[in-house]
Design a protein around this motif. Sequence first.
Motif, short mmCIF file in Angstrom:
data_model
loop_
_atom_site.label_atom_id
_atom_site.label_comp_id
_atom_site.label_asym_id
_atom_site.label_seq_id
_atom_site.Cartn_x
_atom_site.Cartn_y
_atom_site.Cartn_z
N VAL A 358 0.74 -1.20 -0.08
CA VAL A 358 0.05 0.15 0.13
C VAL A 358 0.92 1.27 -0.07
O VAL A 358 0.64 2.43 -0.69
CB VAL A 358 -0.90 -0.11 1.05
CG1 VAL A 358 -1.39 1.40 1.44
CG2 VAL A 358 -2.25 -0.85 1.13
N GLU A 363 -3.39 3.07 -1.77
CA GLU A 363 -4.37 2.38 -1.06
C GLU A 363 -5.57 2.09 -2.08
O GLU A 363 -6.36 1.41 -1.98
CB GLU A 363 -5.03 3.18 -0.02
CG GLU A 363 -5.39 4.62 -0.31
CD GLU A 363 -4.61 5.64 -0.13
OE1 GLU A 363 -4.93 6.84 -0.66
OE2 GLU A 363 -3.20 5.26 -0.05
N GLY A 371 -6.11 -1.79 2.08
CA GLY A 371 -5.83 -0.37 1.81
C GLY A 371 -7.17 0.37 2.25
O GLY A 371 -7.32 1.63 2.11
N GLY A 473 -0.53 7.45 6.16
CA GLY A 473 -0.12 6.39 4.85
C GLY A 473 1.35 6.61 4.85
O GLY A 473 1.99 6.37 3.65
#
Length: 514
Positions: A358, A363, A371, A473
């Motif tokens: 990811v 994602e 994700g 992230g």
Amino acid sequence: MSQNRLLQGIDWMVLILGLIIVTFGIMNVYSVNQDLGVKQMIWFGLGMVMILALIIASGNNRNFFEIYSPVFYIISVLLLVGVLLVGKEINGAKAWYRFGPLSLQPAEFAKIGTALLIANFLNHSNANLKDISFIGKILLIIGIPVALILLQPDLGSVIIFCSLSIALYREGLNPWIIITPIIGLIVFLISIVQIPFYVLLVFGFIVLVIVLLMLAFNYTKDVIDAMHGILVGLSIYFLLLIVVCYFVENLSEETRESFGHLFPMRSLFFSEPIFFNTVFFGLIGFVISMIPIIVLKLTEQKEINNSPFKTQSGLAANMLNLSIIVSIVLLLVTSIISFISPIIFEKLPKHQKERVMVLYEGEAKYRDTSGYNLLYAKTAIGSGELYGKGYNQGTIKKGRFVPEQQTDYIFTTVGEEWGFLGSTFLVLIYAVFVGRLFYLAEIQKNRFARFYGYCVASILFFHFFINIAMVIGLFPTVGIPLPFFSYGGSSLWGFTILIGIFLIIHYKNSQGFI
């Protein structure tokens, strides 16, 4: 004793900032789930009772926590053993005790016991972090709870134990003992998606540039000898890389196919351009490494000829030889890590591989699997814009799109309902809070208090940094709560006791208790 005297040693900044974080956390948990918000207040109240019990138990004894640190550690290890036998499995990890409606995660308390026992060891007069045998004892203390936690398995808690390296570095641990595993991890992660030969070429050139800069701006004899040895190691490294690449290029078709199954993510692993580029840039690296080696050798020989002793000193020769051996070993280990990383990666469970991928592929590609959380976490945070949608007004939160939003992903609620300003405020409060703890640790008068204080600040920093990075992230998804903010009695009690013990120690030291 006067009232002013009693208040001396209480750090009001830590108490006030901690209370702000806890209050703000309870508000956001309450916004996600009102029942859980009420429970979180109860957990915090019980945590305060635990701190009061520790204050009473320690009495006027300044060394209470040092004396009983083995007891704290043994209890925490026994709890970890017990959870493997009778614990309840939640989300694939057998990491919890279940007592009716109450769950307890012993890994949260193992951090406290481990930090206290290491602090006890370091406070002895013969403690020396330059001694390999002593470092081995420290690693054993850390390794026992880490091994038990890996058996659960709970990778998030294991990562937090790495924060103890910051405190160990402050007490004199060689930084290369910390830096080397980090470099290995970086090489591992990059080699998952990049061709190992290219990764190792880039790594070799980075080391080469650093060495050349050190030679250009540092004229200390020991440093020059060390860099000389590393250059010799680099020249051998580049030659070996070329030899390995030539060997791979000349493998039979059957062997290539069998190796191809181990490297499914790199269909060009044996292509012609890779062979040419590796040999070409490997030769460039070898030549660049050899030029300063020749210059240094000629300069050294000139110095020897001008010396009445006509020989190189034993100390300089030892430094050079040690640098050559160490550099070759480390470079070879790095090469091995790079080549076996895709093999190890392919053996991981699918969901763990996806959590890593990811970060590289985004994602959206894994929106229905690993994700999913990150996709809606980013959506929730971004939807808050500058000022947020208002308290308890988050539409994505109300739609329950983000799983576990009250625990590991609680920061998404802050971003959606309080916006960029609210998120920035929380990050700044955490930064000042952790910074203040580092400051208090540094001013402690004995090694036990200082090391434990650094452990407290480092553990909180890792929790805070990794949780935020995970939600936006920048780090793979792991089970790491936001300190004093995420819902959970175990984590809240663990953080409360962790800091409470340090503040008690700081208070007793300030009061001058016996």
